[in-house]
Design a protein around this motif. Structure first.
Motif, PDB file in Angstrom:
ATOM      1  N   ALA A   1      10.488   8.459   7.202  1.00 20.50           N
ATOM      2  CA  ALA A   1       9.485   7.394   7.314  1.00 20.50           C
ATOM      3  C   ALA A   1       8.508   7.422   6.146  1.00 20.50           C
ATOM      4  O   ALA A   1       8.154   6.376   5.578  1.00 20.50           O
ATOM      5  CB  ALA A   1       8.726   7.515   8.643  1.00 20.50           C
ATOM      6  N   LEU A   2       8.053   8.623   5.766  1.00 20.94           N
ATOM      7  CA  LEU A   2       7.086   8.709   4.680  1.00 20.94           C
ATOM      8  C   LEU A   2       7.736   8.496   3.321  1.00 20.94           C
ATOM      9  O   LEU A   2       7.121   7.959   2.405  1.00 20.94           O
ATOM     10  CB  LEU A   2       6.335  10.046   4.731  1.00 20.94           C
ATOM     11  CG  LEU A   2       5.081   9.991   5.636  1.00 20.94           C
ATOM     12  CD1 LEU A   2       5.466   9.892   7.103  1.00 20.94           C
ATOM     13  CD2 LEU A   2       4.169  11.177   5.401  1.00 20.94           C
TER      14      LEU A   2
ATOM     15  N   ARG B   1      10.331   6.447   2.857  1.00 21.75           N
ATOM     16  CA  ARG B   1      10.535   4.994   2.766  1.00 21.75           C
ATOM     17  C   ARG B   1       9.242   4.263   2.449  1.00 21.75           C
ATOM     18  O   ARG B   1       9.228   3.262   1.728  1.00 21.75           O
ATOM     19  CB  ARG B   1      11.126   4.469   4.079  1.00 21.75           C
ATOM     20  CG  ARG B   1      12.595   4.796   4.287  1.00 21.75           C
ATOM     21  CD  ARG B   1      13.168   4.020   5.471  1.00 21.75           C
ATOM     22  NE  ARG B   1      12.605   4.442   6.734  1.00 21.75           N
ATOM     23  CZ  ARG B   1      13.235   5.188   7.641  1.00 21.75           C
ATOM     24  NH1 ARG B   1      14.481   5.608   7.408  1.00 21.75           N
ATOM     25  NH2 ARG B   1      12.662   5.529   8.770  1.00 21.75           N
ATOM     26  N   SER B   2       8.130   4.753   3.028  1.00 24.61           N
ATOM     27  CA  SER B   2       6.850   4.060   2.855  1.00 24.61           C
ATOM     28  C   SER B   2       6.143   4.411   1.558  1.00 24.61           C
ATOM     29  O   SER B   2       5.185   3.739   1.172  1.00 24.61           O
ATOM     30  CB  SER B   2       5.913   4.411   4.015  1.00 24.61           C
ATOM     31  OG  SER B   2       5.538   5.784   3.965  1.00 24.61           O
ATOM     32  N   HIS B   3       6.602   5.491   0.881  1.00 26.96           N
ATOM     33  CA  HIS B   3       5.920   5.971  -0.340  1.00 26.96           C
ATOM     34  C   HIS B   3       4.444   6.249  -0.064  1.00 26.96           C
ATOM     35  O   HIS B   3       3.583   5.994  -0.913  1.00 26.96           O
ATOM     36  CB  HIS B   3       6.062   4.962  -1.485  1.00 26.96           C
ATOM     37  CG  HIS B   3       7.477   4.653  -1.848  1.00 26.96           C
ATOM     38  ND1 HIS B   3       8.262   5.495  -2.611  1.00 26.96           N
ATOM     39  CD2 HIS B   3       8.266   3.601  -1.530  1.00 26.96           C
ATOM     40  CE1 HIS B   3       9.473   4.980  -2.759  1.00 26.96           C
ATOM     41  NE2 HIS B   3       9.505   3.839  -2.113  1.00 26.96           N
ATOM     42  N   LEU B   4       4.156   6.777   1.122  1.00 27.06           N
ATOM     43  CA  LEU B   4       2.770   6.908   1.570  1.00 27.06           C
ATOM     44  C   LEU B   4       1.896   7.689   0.599  1.00 27.06           C
ATOM     45  O   LEU B   4       0.740   7.335   0.371  1.00 27.06           O
ATOM     46  CB  LEU B   4       2.731   7.563   2.954  1.00 27.06           C
ATOM     47  CG  LEU B   4       1.350   7.657   3.598  1.00 27.06           C
ATOM     48  CD1 LEU B   4       0.779   6.270   3.857  1.00 27.06           C
ATOM     49  CD2 LEU B   4       1.416   8.448   4.900  1.00 27.06           C
TER      50      LEU B   4
END
Length: 205
Positions: free
Chosen positions: A154-155, A157-160
């Protein structure tokens, strides 16, 4: 019911493969030393609670390790100064179930803890969390039921944590603009924005 809506566990499970073995092995009912390491450096977590009509999820943050480990089945979480809505605490009074999701800057895995919470005003616990002479009003004592780490997808993919993914605050409505609009201008938005930095500085604890 709208078409293409899943209404049973049997229907849901036909859509997905069997869980990966690692996803089952990494769930335990206590705070393993590897998981404790995540809690002790985390400066931020999300606290989820529920009530008879719905649920709530709110941010919690402070210096790394602000969620303290009392033992491998118990965590302590101070309720720092906020807006006094106390939505999460109201929920806990009626339904003690809680969920925590820990995030650590630069780390793509997150740690998920589920359990039950009680709200304490024990002077010793309040003193434990006093900053600049200001104790929290209450401390949550969380009894751990399950602990699990979420993989990095998730992180990733989000490039958080990527600097390139950061958005300028000016790209979104200011807090003053939002409260002015939502209050139908009963609150002065310009004054709210102007006073916010000093108000935050004075009311962090």
């Amino acid at each position: 019911m709208p078409p293409h809506t899943i209404t049973s566990l049997a229907d849901l499970e036909t859509l997905y493969a069997q869980p990966a073995p690692a996803s089952l092995a990494k769930e335990v009912d206590y705070l393993h030393p590897h998981y404790r390491a995540f809690v002790e450096v985390a400066p931020f977590c999300l606290l989820s609670t529920s009530n008879a009509t719905g649920g709530d999820c709110s941010p919690r943050g402070d210096a790394p390790g602000f969620v303290q480990v009392l033992d491998d089945r118990t965590l302590l979480l101070p309720d720092r100064r906020g807006n006094n809505r106390i939505d999460s605490l109201r929920n806990i009074v009626t339904d003690p179930r809680v969920g925590l999701l820990f995030l650590i800057p630069g780390i793509n895995e997150t740690l998920r803890i589920s359990g039950t919470a009680t709200i304490s005003t024990d002077p010793a616990l309040l003193e434990r969390y006093t900053v600049d002479g200001k104790p929290p009003t209450t401390v949550l004592v969380i009894a751990i039921q399950t602990v699990y780490f979420q993989c990095a997808r998730a992180l990733v993919r989000s490039h958080l944590w990527s600097p390139e993914a950061q958005i300028a605050r000016s790209a979104l409505p200011s807090t003053g603009t939002m409260v002015a609009t939502l209050s139908q201008n009963a609150i002065d938005g310009e004054a709210y924005d102007r006073e916010l930095p000093e108000r935050l500085r004075k009311t962090l604890y």
